[in-house]
Design an enzyme around this catalytic site. Structure first.
Site, short mmCIF file in Angstrom:
data_model
loop_
_atom_site.label_atom_id
_atom_site.label_comp_id
_atom_site.label_asym_id
_atom_site.label_seq_id
_atom_site.Cartn_x
_atom_site.Cartn_y
_atom_site.Cartn_z
N LYS A 134 0.73 -1.14 0.04
CA LYS A 134 -0.02 0.09 0.20
C LYS A 134 0.74 1.20 0.01
O LYS A 134 0.51 1.92 -0.26
CB LYS A 134 -0.42 0.17 1.30
CG LYS A 134 -1.86 -0.85 1.57
CD LYS A 134 -2.35 -0.99 2.44
CE LYS A 134 -2.90 -2.50 3.41
NZ LYS A 134 -3.60 -2.04 4.64
N GLU A 166 7.86 2.75 -5.26
CA GLU A 166 8.03 1.83 -4.01
C GLU A 166 8.41 3.30 -3.61
O GLU A 166 8.74 4.36 -3.92
CB GLU A 166 8.66 1.43 -4.28
CG GLU A 166 9.29 0.78 -2.99
CD GLU A 166 8.73 -0.38 -2.27
OE1 GLU A 166 7.93 -0.32 -2.28
OE2 GLU A 166 9.45 -1.29 -2.15
N ASP A 167 7.41 3.23 -2.52
CA ASP A 167 7.79 3.96 -0.97
C ASP A 167 8.91 4.56 -0.35
O ASP A 167 9.61 5.54 -1.43
CB ASP A 167 6.56 4.35 -0.02
CG ASP A 167 6.52 2.68 0.62
OD1 ASP A 167 7.43 2.06 0.15
OD2 ASP A 167 5.92 1.86 1.69
N ILE A 168 9.29 3.15 -0.40
CA ILE A 168 11.24 3.11 0.67
C ILE A 168 11.74 2.16 0.19
O ILE A 168 11.09 1.07 0.44
CB ILE A 168 10.69 3.89 1.72
CG1 ILE A 168 12.07 3.89 2.55
CG2 ILE A 168 9.83 2.88 2.35
CD1 ILE A 168 12.13 4.74 4.07
N ASP A 178 14.96 -0.23 1.65
CA ASP A 178 15.12 -0.53 2.79
C ASP A 178 16.46 -1.76 2.33
O ASP A 178 17.00 -0.90 2.06
CB ASP A 178 14.00 -0.21 3.85
CG ASP A 178 15.01 -0.75 5.71
OD1 ASP A 178 16.23 0.08 5.31
OD2 ASP A 178 14.73 -1.18 6.13
N GLY A 230 15.28 -3.24 0.77
CA GLY A 230 15.46 -3.64 -1.41
C GLY A 230 15.18 -6.11 -1.36
O GLY A 230 15.24 -5.87 -2.65
N LYS A 248 17.01 4.65 2.05
CA LYS A 248 17.89 4.46 2.46
C LYS A 248 19.36 3.94 2.64
O LYS A 248 20.30 4.12 3.14
CB LYS A 248 17.23 3.54 4.09
CG LYS A 248 16.35 4.35 4.58
CD LYS A 248 16.01 2.99 5.61
CE LYS A 248 14.66 3.89 6.65
NZ LYS A 248 13.99 3.05 7.25
N ASP A 289 3.21 3.48 6.59
CA ASP A 289 2.55 3.26 7.84
C ASP A 289 3.58 2.57 9.10
O ASP A 289 5.02 2.54 8.79
CB ASP A 289 2.64 2.59 7.67
CG ASP A 289 2.35 1.28 7.23
OD1 ASP A 289 2.99 1.25 6.56
OD2 ASP A 289 2.15 -0.13 8.61
#
Ligand code: IMP
Ligand code: MG
Length: 173
Positions: free
Chosen positions: A42, A98-100, A102, A104, A130, A158
């Protein structure tokens, strides 16, 4: 109540400017062919909706929902698709949003799954990175911010399903 927001890391203005810049870079990067923007749910839902409105070329939108079989399996890199895009991928430029990024790991496995569908090209776009990813074979072509190694929420991100609606990006207490 759960945890509280500690500090604003990227405010609404910074995010809007960055998304505009990324949209322009994507527009310039894809001169021809069909473009399918695939949002990973999401977390990407707000970023994706702002981003596609900054891309000035024809495109299609679809989504992916990926799930891991719990933490143990997750670290071995096994990802399962809960929602598989209905849109045909073959022969199209696929931009996975993708949002973030991290570790991967999620992306690494998804990229394998998607390249099996024979897209014309396959690239990743992430609002935040990151840069601690060790498992990512495929570099992220479009990156918004080089994020600090803190837990971030807001603008789709979130913590236990909370904070997604916050219009800026913040770190948690
Ligand atoms: P990766 O597979 O370790 O790169 O995990 C990426 C996913 O973990 C992202 O799509 C997010 O859903 C989640 N995630 C990683 N870091 C953060 C964070 O700082 N805040 C919120 N979600 C995060
Ligand atoms: Mg998440």
């Amino acid at each position: 109540m759960g945890r509280a927001v500690k500090r604003v890391v990227y405010d609404e203005r910074q995010i809007a400017d960055k998304v505009k810049e990324m949209g322009a870079a994507i527009t310039a990067a894809y001169p021809d062919g069909e473009l399918l923007v695939l949002g990973l749910l999401k977390g990407s839902f707000i970023f994706l909706s702002d981003l596609v409105r900054q891309i000035s070329r024809p495109l299609q939108v679809d989504f992916l929902v990926a799930a891991s079989y719990g933490d143990k399996t997750f670290s071995s890199g096994t990802v399962r698709l809960l929602y598989d895009p209905e849109t045909e991928l073959e022969g199209k430029h696929i931009l996975l949003v993708e949002d973030i990024v991290d570790t991967g790991r999620t992306l690494g496995r998804l990229m394998e799954l998607l390249s099996d569908r024979r897209p014309r090209s396959l690239e990743i776009c992430a609002l935040l990175h990151k840069h601690i990813a060790t498992d990512l074979k495929h570099p992220t072509k479009f990156v918004g911010f080089d994020a600090p190694n803190e837990f971030l929420v807001g603008y789709g991100l979130d913590h236990a399903e909370n904070f997604r609606h916050i219009p800026y990006i913040a770190s948690l207490q």
